[in-house]
Design a protein around this motif. Structure first.
Motif, PDB file in Angstrom:
ATOM      1  N   ALA A 253      42.503  -4.781   3.426  1.00 55.79           N
ATOM      2  CA  ALA A 253      41.027  -3.964   3.755  1.00 55.79           C
ATOM      3  C   ALA A 253      41.650  -2.749   3.893  1.00 55.79           C
ATOM      4  O   ALA A 253      41.103  -1.685   3.486  1.00 55.79           O
ATOM      5  CB  ALA A 253      40.226  -4.473   4.942  1.00 55.79           C
ATOM      6  N   VAL A 254      42.791  -2.285   4.434  1.00 52.97           N
ATOM      7  CA  VAL A 254      43.435  -1.086   4.723  1.00 52.97           C
ATOM      8  C   VAL A 254      43.724  -0.474   3.256  1.00 52.97           C
ATOM      9  O   VAL A 254      43.211   0.627   3.025  1.00 52.97           O
ATOM     10  CB  VAL A 254      44.595  -1.110   5.411  1.00 52.97           C
ATOM     11  CG1 VAL A 254      45.386   0.267   5.570  1.00 52.97           C
ATOM     12  CG2 VAL A 254      44.387  -1.545   7.032  1.00 52.97           C
ATOM     13  N   LEU A 255      44.319  -1.318   2.334  1.00 54.74           N
ATOM     14  CA  LEU A 255      44.569  -0.587   1.037  1.00 54.74           C
ATOM     15  C   LEU A 255      43.318  -0.517   0.266  1.00 54.74           C
ATOM     16  O   LEU A 255      43.421   0.429  -0.480  1.00 54.74           O
ATOM     17  CB  LEU A 255      45.401  -1.851   0.318  1.00 54.74           C
ATOM     18  CG  LEU A 255      46.001  -1.235  -1.118  1.00 54.74           C
ATOM     19  CD1 LEU A 255      46.789  -0.227  -0.769  1.00 54.74           C
ATOM     20  CD2 LEU A 255      46.620  -2.426  -1.766  1.00 54.74           C
ATOM     21  N   ALA A 256      42.276  -1.147   0.546  1.00 51.82           N
ATOM     22  CA  ALA A 256      40.880  -1.006  -0.228  1.00 51.82           C
ATOM     23  C   ALA A 256      40.376   0.213   0.403  1.00 51.82           C
ATOM     24  O   ALA A 256      39.960   1.185  -0.655  1.00 51.82           O
ATOM     25  CB  ALA A 256      40.106  -2.232  -0.142  1.00 51.82           C
ATOM     26  N   ARG A 257      40.272   0.387   1.392  1.00 53.09           N
ATOM     27  CA  ARG A 257      39.828   1.698   2.221  1.00 53.09           C
ATOM     28  C   ARG A 257      40.542   2.887   1.595  1.00 53.09           C
ATOM     29  O   ARG A 257      40.020   3.975   1.351  1.00 53.09           O
ATOM     30  CB  ARG A 257      39.739   1.628   3.496  1.00 53.09           C
ATOM     31  CG  ARG A 257      39.157   2.760   4.304  1.00 53.09           C
ATOM     32  CD  ARG A 257      37.757   3.250   3.752  1.00 53.09           C
ATOM     33  NE  ARG A 257      37.199   4.214   4.418  1.00 53.09           N
ATOM     34  CZ  ARG A 257      36.256   5.136   3.870  1.00 53.09           C
ATOM     35  NH1 ARG A 257      35.908   4.960   2.621  1.00 53.09           N
ATOM     36  NH2 ARG A 257      35.751   6.076   4.549  1.00 53.09           N
ATOM     37  N   ALA A 258      41.881   2.737   1.841  1.00 51.02           N
ATOM     38  CA  ALA A 258      42.809   4.092   1.332  1.00 51.02           C
ATOM     39  C   ALA A 258      42.481   4.280  -0.084  1.00 51.02           C
ATOM     40  O   ALA A 258      42.523   5.487  -0.558  1.00 51.02           O
ATOM     41  CB  ALA A 258      44.496   3.495   1.645  1.00 51.02           C
ATOM     42  N   ALA A 259      42.334   3.338  -0.908  1.00 50.50           N
ATOM     43  CA  ALA A 259      42.194   3.605  -2.280  1.00 50.50           C
ATOM     44  C   ALA A 259      40.887   4.304  -2.664  1.00 50.50           C
ATOM     45  O   ALA A 259      40.710   5.437  -3.318  1.00 50.50           O
ATOM     46  CB  ALA A 259      41.849   2.516  -3.177  1.00 50.50           C
ATOM     47  N   GLU A 260      39.883   4.033  -1.613  1.00 48.29           N
ATOM     48  CA  GLU A 260      38.378   4.892  -1.679  1.00 48.29           C
ATOM     49  C   GLU A 260      38.695   6.179  -1.396  1.00 48.29           C
ATOM     50  O   GLU A 260      38.145   7.214  -1.774  1.00 48.29           O
ATOM     51  CB  GLU A 260      37.569   4.144  -0.777  1.00 48.29           C
ATOM     52  CG  GLU A 260      36.994   2.620  -1.186  1.00 48.29           C
ATOM     53  CD  GLU A 260      36.238   1.882  -0.186  1.00 48.29           C
ATOM     54  OE1 GLU A 260      35.808   2.434   0.820  1.00 48.29           O
ATOM     55  OE2 GLU A 260      35.522   0.991  -0.452  1.00 48.29           O
ATOM     56  N   LEU A 261      39.265   6.273  -0.226  1.00 53.27           N
ATOM     57  CA  LEU A 261      39.806   7.677   0.191  1.00 53.27           C
ATOM     58  C   LEU A 261      40.549   8.767  -0.656  1.00 53.27           C
ATOM     59  O   LEU A 261      40.145   9.821  -0.805  1.00 53.27           O
ATOM     60  CB  LEU A 261      40.194   7.549   1.550  1.00 53.27           C
ATOM     61  CG  LEU A 261      39.557   7.153   2.920  1.00 53.27           C
ATOM     62  CD1 LEU A 261      40.472   6.837   3.965  1.00 53.27           C
ATOM     63  CD2 LEU A 261      38.411   7.908   3.152  1.00 53.27           C
ATOM     64  N   TYR A 262      41.562   7.902  -1.209  1.00 52.26           N
ATOM     65  CA  TYR A 262      42.232   8.829  -2.234  1.00 52.26           C
ATOM     66  C   TYR A 262      41.345   9.057  -3.308  1.00 52.26           C
ATOM     67  O   TYR A 262      41.318  10.377  -3.878  1.00 52.26           O
ATOM     68  CB  TYR A 262      43.196   7.638  -2.830  1.00 52.26           C
ATOM     69  CG  TYR A 262      44.639   8.500  -3.220  1.00 52.26           C
ATOM     70  CD1 TYR A 262      44.616   9.664  -3.959  1.00 52.26           C
ATOM     71  CD2 TYR A 262      45.841   8.085  -2.910  1.00 52.26           C
ATOM     72  CE1 TYR A 262      45.862  10.575  -4.181  1.00 52.26           C
ATOM     73  CE2 TYR A 262      46.766   8.589  -3.097  1.00 52.26           C
ATOM     74  CZ  TYR A 262      47.036   9.924  -3.843  1.00 52.26           C
ATOM     75  OH  TYR A 262      48.248  10.567  -4.129  1.00 52.26           O
ATOM     76  N   ALA A 263      40.493   8.298  -3.897  1.00 53.08           N
ATOM     77  CA  ALA A 263      39.507   8.632  -5.093  1.00 53.08           C
ATOM     78  C   ALA A 263      38.673   9.741  -4.594  1.00 53.08           C
ATOM     79  O   ALA A 263      38.139  10.589  -5.559  1.00 53.08           O
ATOM     80  CB  ALA A 263      38.868   7.406  -5.498  1.00 53.08           C
ATOM     81  N   SER A 264      38.198   9.947  -3.693  1.00 56.61           N
ATOM     82  CA  SER A 264      37.209  10.666  -2.943  1.00 56.61           C
ATOM     83  C   SER A 264      37.768  12.057  -2.527  1.00 56.61           C
ATOM     84  O   SER A 264      36.863  13.108  -2.724  1.00 56.61           O
ATOM     85  CB  SER A 264      36.381  10.174  -1.750  1.00 56.61           C
ATOM     86  OG  SER A 264      37.100   9.986  -0.587  1.00 56.61           O
ATOM     87  N   ASP A 265      38.992  12.102  -2.220  1.00 56.47           N
ATOM     88  CA  ASP A 265      39.552  13.271  -1.609  1.00 56.47           C
ATOM     89  C   ASP A 265      40.768  13.858  -2.440  1.00 56.47           C
ATOM     90  O   ASP A 265      40.831  15.260  -2.199  1.00 56.47           O
ATOM     91  CB  ASP A 265      40.083  13.079  -0.305  1.00 56.47           C
ATOM     92  CG  ASP A 265      38.831  12.717   0.869  1.00 56.47           C
ATOM     93  OD1 ASP A 265      37.756  12.730   0.450  1.00 56.47           O
ATOM     94  OD2 ASP A 265      38.965  12.354   1.896  1.00 56.47           O
ATOM     95  N   HIS A 266      41.287  13.256  -3.115  1.00 59.94           N
ATOM     96  CA  HIS A 266      42.380  13.627  -3.938  1.00 59.94           C
ATOM     97  C   HIS A 266      42.498  13.470  -5.194  1.00 59.94           C
ATOM     98  O   HIS A 266      43.517  12.939  -5.900  1.00 59.94           O
ATOM     99  CB  HIS A 266      43.671  12.881  -3.070  1.00 59.94           C
ATOM    100  CG  HIS A 266      43.965  13.287  -1.577  1.00 59.94           C
ATOM    101  ND1 HIS A 266      44.182  14.711  -1.111  1.00 59.94           N
ATOM    102  CD2 HIS A 266      43.781  12.562  -0.607  1.00 59.94           C
ATOM    103  CE1 HIS A 266      44.104  14.496   0.016  1.00 59.94           C
ATOM    104  NE2 HIS A 266      43.876  13.264   0.412  1.00 59.94           N
ATOM    105  N   ALA A 267      41.440  13.521  -5.912  1.00 68.04           N
ATOM    106  CA  ALA A 267      41.421  13.150  -7.279  1.00 68.04           C
ATOM    107  C   ALA A 267      40.794  14.055  -8.040  1.00 68.04           C
ATOM    108  O   ALA A 267      39.978  15.164  -7.606  1.00 68.04           O
ATOM    109  CB  ALA A 267      40.344  11.930  -7.644  1.00 68.04           C
ATOM    110  N   ASP A 268      41.237  14.409  -9.417  1.00 61.37           N
ATOM    111  CA  ASP A 268      40.849  15.364 -10.239  1.00 61.37           C
ATOM    112  C   ASP A 268      39.341  15.211 -10.987  1.00 61.37           C
ATOM    113  O   ASP A 268      38.891  13.861 -10.696  1.00 61.37           O
ATOM    114  CB  ASP A 268      41.680  15.696 -11.420  1.00 61.37           C
ATOM    115  CG  ASP A 268      43.005  16.242 -10.894  1.00 61.37           C
ATOM    116  OD1 ASP A 268      42.875  17.132  -9.901  1.00 61.37           O
ATOM    117  OD2 ASP A 268      43.962  16.083 -11.521  1.00 61.37           O
ATOM    118  N   ALA A 269      38.802  15.920 -11.636  1.00 67.83           N
ATOM    119  CA  ALA A 269      37.441  15.870 -11.987  1.00 67.83           C
ATOM    120  C   ALA A 269      37.433  14.335 -13.085  1.00 67.83           C
ATOM    121  O   ALA A 269      36.322  13.919 -13.262  1.00 67.83           O
ATOM    122  CB  ALA A 269      36.784  17.103 -13.062  1.00 67.83           C
ATOM    123  N   ASP A 270      38.575  14.021 -13.758  1.00 73.35           N
ATOM    124  CA  ASP A 270      38.488  12.937 -14.670  1.00 73.35           C
ATOM    125  C   ASP A 270      38.745  11.681 -13.689  1.00 73.35           C
ATOM    126  O   ASP A 270      38.784  10.476 -14.420  1.00 73.35           O
ATOM    127  CB  ASP A 270      39.515  13.148 -15.660  1.00 73.35           C
ATOM    128  CG  ASP A 270      40.929  13.565 -15.261  1.00 73.35           C
ATOM    129  OD1 ASP A 270      41.139  13.326 -14.085  1.00 73.35           O
ATOM    130  OD2 ASP A 270      42.021  13.562 -16.059  1.00 73.35           O
TER     131      ASP A 270
END
Length: 318
Positions: A253-270
């Motif tokens: 559950a922690v890894l899944a939430r971390a993946a969501e946060l990474y995608a929302s806060d530290h991702a490029d436009a692509d």
């Protein structure tokens, strides 16, 4: 080969700036680090050493502009043999010695000895050049290790190193901490702390190096997802080796939430995720009377205020 012996006792004159190795905080579990390095070397996944290759290329460029010869050069921490191969090919290096750190790299023969870079096993003033690529950031007592390296160098000997520092993996550290706090109400340390460039430069001075220089090269690597980043870290042998780490596996559950946060806060436009690696390069020389020295305070022949006044007058006339 250079003479091998345990590091010499600390002289009285150096005690104020030396730290007791036994009293140094045990930030990293060095035994665990050795096991993970051995496992990564045994698997040797293609491309896993891309950061090391980048650091070695940069160190090679820096060495190429040094117009002098080195009778004995040491690659301190030479997994894969990349740095040693560079040293062995350099026309100014007469003898290149490869020192594996903590564990022998059986996939790349040629290491001369296995040693802990926290306690370089060289006699005082026995080396002309020491180079370390992406190893020293995982030493528990870095000030002490730098002091031992400086003592091992002959007068006017050169030390070059590349360390991970600064904002390395700050994105991963951010999302793991936030996710674990949200899901479990607490957070264990999962990403190593890294010193910034200014602090590392100060450590060179503290260790007694002359002409110290520290600069940083920021490398941004992009990943399709967080699992690809974690896989690369495992392949490098760089997974969490903190002494205060949690002994429990990261909950899904922690890894899944971390993946969501990474995608929302530290991702490029692509949609690809950014991972920052700050590679801090250090250089310093063992003191020698022939080296340039700063002027003594009060020895200037012209006051700064007079020079500024003269500059203002010339600008008024133009």
């Amino acid at each position: 080969m250079p003479t091998l012996q345990p590091p010499a006792p600390v002289p009285d004159r150096d005690r104020d700036r030396d730290r007791d190795q036994d009293a140094a905080p045990r930030v990293f579990d060095r035994a665990l680090l050795a096991r993970r390095k051995a496992r990564a070397l045994a698997r040797r996944e293609p491309g896993a050493d891309f950061l090391l290759a980048h650091a070695v290329d940069d160190l090679a460029d820096r060495l190429a502009i040094v117009t002098r010869s080195f009778a004995t050069a040491v690659d301190l921490g030479g997994h894969t043999g990349r740095m040693h191969d560079v040293l062995a090919r350099m026309p100014g290096v007469k003898r290149a010695v490869r020192v594996d750190v903590l564990t022998h790299d059986t996939t790349s023969p040629g290491a001369h000895l296995v040693a802990d870079d926290a306690f370089p096993p060289f006699a005082g003033e026995s080396l002309d050049l020491v180079v370390s690529a992406l190893s020293l950031q995982l030493v528990n007592d870095l000030p002490g290790a730098l002091i031992q390296i400086r003592r091992a160098l002959k007068p006017d000997g050169l030390f070059l190193a590349a360390l991970l520092g600064g904002e390395t993996l700050h994105e991963l550290k951010d999302v793991l901490m936030r996710a674990e706090l949200e899901v479990t109400g607490g957070a264990a340390p999962r990403v190593a702390p890294f010193a910034d460039t200014r602090a590392l430069g100060a450590l060179l001075q503290r260790a007694g190096f002359a002409l110290p220089v520290a600069d940083v090269d920021r490398v941004t690597v992009r990943y399709g997802d967080i699992l690809a980043l974690l896989g690369d870290l495992r392949a490098m042998g760089a997974a969490n080796a903190l002494t205060e780490r949690s002994r429990r596996p990261l909950p899904r559950a922690v890894l899944a939430r971390a993946a969501e946060l990474y995608a929302s806060d530290h991702a490029d436009a692509d949609g690809r995720l950014r991972a920052t690696f700050d590679i801090v390069s250090l250089s310093g020389w063992a003191p020698h009377e022939s080296q340039q020295k700063p002027l003594a305070p009060g020895s200037a022949k012209t006051r700064l205020s007079d020079a500024l006044d003269a500059l203002d007058r010339r600008q008024d006339k133009s």
